[in-house]
Design a protein around this motif. Structure first.
Motif, mmCIF file in Angstrom:
data_model
loop_
_atom_site.group_PDB
_atom_site.id
_atom_site.type_symbol
_atom_site.label_atom_id
_atom_site.label_comp_id
_atom_site.label_asym_id
_atom_site.label_seq_id
_atom_site.Cartn_x
_atom_site.Cartn_y
_atom_site.Cartn_z
ATOM 1 N N GLY A 1 0.787 -1.130 -0.016
ATOM 2 C CA GLY A 1 -0.059 -0.085 -0.006
ATOM 3 C C GLY A 1 0.812 1.346 -0.006
ATOM 4 O O GLY A 1 0.528 2.450 -0.866
ATOM 5 N N LEU A 2 1.961 1.326 0.534
ATOM 6 C CA LEU A 2 2.768 2.506 0.738
ATOM 7 C C LEU A 2 3.441 2.692 -0.523
ATOM 8 O O LEU A 2 3.562 3.953 -0.988
ATOM 9 N N LEU A 3 3.893 1.680 -1.266
ATOM 10 C CA LEU A 3 4.222 1.749 -2.596
ATOM 11 C C LEU A 3 3.420 2.364 -3.712
ATOM 12 O O LEU A 3 3.694 3.306 -4.506
ATOM 13 N N ARG A 4 2.104 2.072 -3.541
ATOM 14 C CA ARG A 4 0.981 2.520 -4.298
ATOM 15 C C ARG A 4 0.824 4.035 -3.981
ATOM 16 O O ARG A 4 0.365 4.600 -4.885
ATOM 17 N N TYR A 5 0.684 4.328 -2.749
ATOM 18 C CA TYR A 5 0.503 5.779 -2.463
ATOM 19 C C TYR A 5 1.728 6.548 -2.983
ATOM 20 O O TYR A 5 1.571 7.643 -3.580
ATOM 21 N N LEU A 6 2.997 6.139 -2.699
ATOM 22 C CA LEU A 6 4.134 6.947 -3.121
ATOM 23 C C LEU A 6 4.117 6.998 -4.569
ATOM 24 O O LEU A 6 4.429 7.926 -5.182
ATOM 25 N N GLY A 7 3.697 5.998 -5.402
ATOM 26 C CA GLY A 7 3.841 5.966 -6.712
ATOM 27 C C GLY A 7 2.871 7.180 -7.195
ATOM 28 O O GLY A 7 3.318 7.577 -8.322
ATOM 29 N N VAL A 8 1.682 7.282 -6.726
ATOM 30 C CA VAL A 8 1.027 8.533 -7.272
ATOM 31 C C VAL A 8 1.622 9.854 -6.983
ATOM 32 O O VAL A 8 1.621 10.754 -7.779
ATOM 33 N N LEU A 9 2.301 9.721 -5.626
ATOM 34 C CA LEU A 9 2.944 11.133 -5.423
ATOM 35 C C LEU A 9 4.234 11.378 -6.144
ATOM 36 O O LEU A 9 4.589 12.575 -6.677
ATOM 37 N N VAL A 10 5.416 10.432 -6.219
ATOM 38 C CA VAL A 10 6.461 10.531 -6.824
ATOM 39 C C VAL A 10 6.963 9.730 -7.995
ATOM 40 O O VAL A 10 8.086 9.734 -8.593
ATOM 41 N N GLY A 11 5.840 9.189 -8.486
ATOM 42 C CA GLY A 11 6.134 8.023 -9.560
ATOM 43 C C GLY A 11 7.271 7.026 -9.392
ATOM 44 O O GLY A 11 7.096 6.300 -8.489
ATOM 45 N N ALA A 12 8.178 7.050 -10.340
ATOM 46 C CA ALA A 12 9.159 6.055 -10.594
ATOM 47 C C ALA A 12 10.168 6.088 -9.256
ATOM 48 O O ALA A 12 10.853 5.196 -8.854
ATOM 49 N N GLU A 13 9.877 7.182 -8.521
ATOM 50 C CA GLU A 13 11.060 7.255 -7.402
ATOM 51 C C GLU A 13 10.320 6.701 -6.143
ATOM 52 O O GLU A 13 10.765 6.798 -4.988
ATOM 53 N N ALA A 14 9.054 6.228 -6.134
ATOM 54 C CA ALA A 14 8.623 5.392 -4.953
ATOM 55 C C ALA A 14 9.464 4.526 -4.389
ATOM 56 O O ALA A 14 9.379 4.671 -3.129
ATOM 57 N N GLU A 15 10.056 3.797 -5.007
ATOM 58 C CA GLU A 15 10.690 2.549 -4.231
ATOM 59 C C GLU A 15 12.062 3.244 -3.402
ATOM 60 O O GLU A 15 12.227 2.920 -2.281
ATOM 61 N N ASP A 16 12.557 4.213 -3.952
ATOM 62 C CA ASP A 16 13.664 5.067 -3.204
ATOM 63 C C ASP A 16 13.138 5.688 -2.049
ATOM 64 O O ASP A 16 13.690 5.685 -0.981
ATOM 65 N N VAL A 17 11.866 6.412 -2.150
ATOM 66 C CA VAL A 17 11.261 6.962 -1.051
ATOM 67 C C VAL A 17 10.840 6.145 -0.073
ATOM 68 O O VAL A 17 11.076 6.148 1.151
ATOM 69 N N ALA A 18 10.418 4.990 -0.432
ATOM 70 C CA ALA A 18 9.958 3.886 0.609
ATOM 71 C C ALA A 18 11.276 3.406 1.339
ATOM 72 O O ALA A 18 11.000 2.950 2.472
ATOM 73 N N SER A 19 12.327 3.232 0.557
ATOM 74 C CA SER A 19 13.455 2.799 1.430
ATOM 75 C C SER A 19 13.805 3.765 2.371
ATOM 76 O O SER A 19 14.196 3.189 3.545
ATOM 77 N N GLU A 20 14.022 4.963 2.105
ATOM 78 C CA GLU A 20 14.184 5.895 3.114
ATOM 79 C C GLU A 20 13.220 5.915 4.040
ATOM 80 O O GLU A 20 13.514 6.079 5.194
#
Length: 212
Positions: A26-45
């Motif tokens: 769910g976090l990745l899907r949320y971040l994917g809408v906010l930051v697109g392809a950088e969702a995984e990097d933001v999730a890692s942080e």
């Protein structure tokens, strides 16, 4: 899962892994809408900060999900501010509707269904407050009070934004574009924000079951 939260706070790596697996999709899907392809990097942080600060968290699993969402959102907003850009969808809306059932499909006439990627891209076309409210309430499965804390708003405002966003999605999906290819994931069906809406019934309102 509240037991896993407590165990993870006591240093149980297995419990922390269970929490990550439960919340990460769910976090990745949320971040994917906010930051697109950088969702995984933001999730890692986000998870690095969670691992560092887990001892300070107080609450159950529902509160933990909200805490994760708040940290992820803060990280995403920092990235967006640094690059001075806003979350947008670059996919034309008409392309997002292409995998809907044909009009003569009786089940499809009752249940609006789109693929996960298309559903998220459609959400990204909403005004940001509505998109975030829908994502937090439906995709991350937060209650209105917890989502409101994440967004720094009142619970009533979040409920209204989520309701309006789902109504707009319902209107977007109201008229089938014609016979479709195939539908693989039934995602948008029903939401507590829509159920009580005047003139919108659970059979025609969208939700994001399958995105969690």
């Amino acid at each position: 899962m509240s037991a896993q939260v407590r165990a993870a706070q006591e240093g149980d790596e297995g419990a922390f892994g269970e929490l990550l697996r439960a919340v990460q999709p769910g976090l990745l899907r949320y971040l994917g809408v906010l930051v697109g392809a950088e969702a995984e990097d933001v999730a890692s942080e986000t998870w690095l900060q969670i691992a560092r600060d887990l001892g300070t968290f107080q609450g159950d699993f529902a509160g933990f999900r909200g805490w994760v969402a708040a940290i992820g959102r803060n990280r995403a907003m920092d990235l967006l501010r640094s690059r001075r850009r806003r979350p947008v969808s670059t996919v034309p809306v008409e392309e997002l509707l292409g995998d809907r059932p044909a009009a003569e499909d009786t089940e499809g006439a009752a249940l609006t269904t789109v693929g996960t990627a298309s559903a998220l891209a459609l959400i990204a076309t909403l005004p940001r407050d509505q998109a975030e409210a829908v994502l937090l309430r439906v995709v991350m499965d937060l209650d209105a009070v917890t989502a409101a804390r994440v967004l720094g708003k009142r619970a009533g405002a979040v409920r209204m934004a989520s309701h309006r966003g789902l109504r707009k999605l319902a209107k977007l999906l109201d008229t089938p574009p014609g016979p479709a290819e195939t539908t693989t994931e039934p995602d948008i069906r029903k939401s507590p924000e829509i159920d009580s809406a005047s003139g919108v019934t659970p059979t025609t309102a969208p939700t994001l079951k399958g995105l969690r």
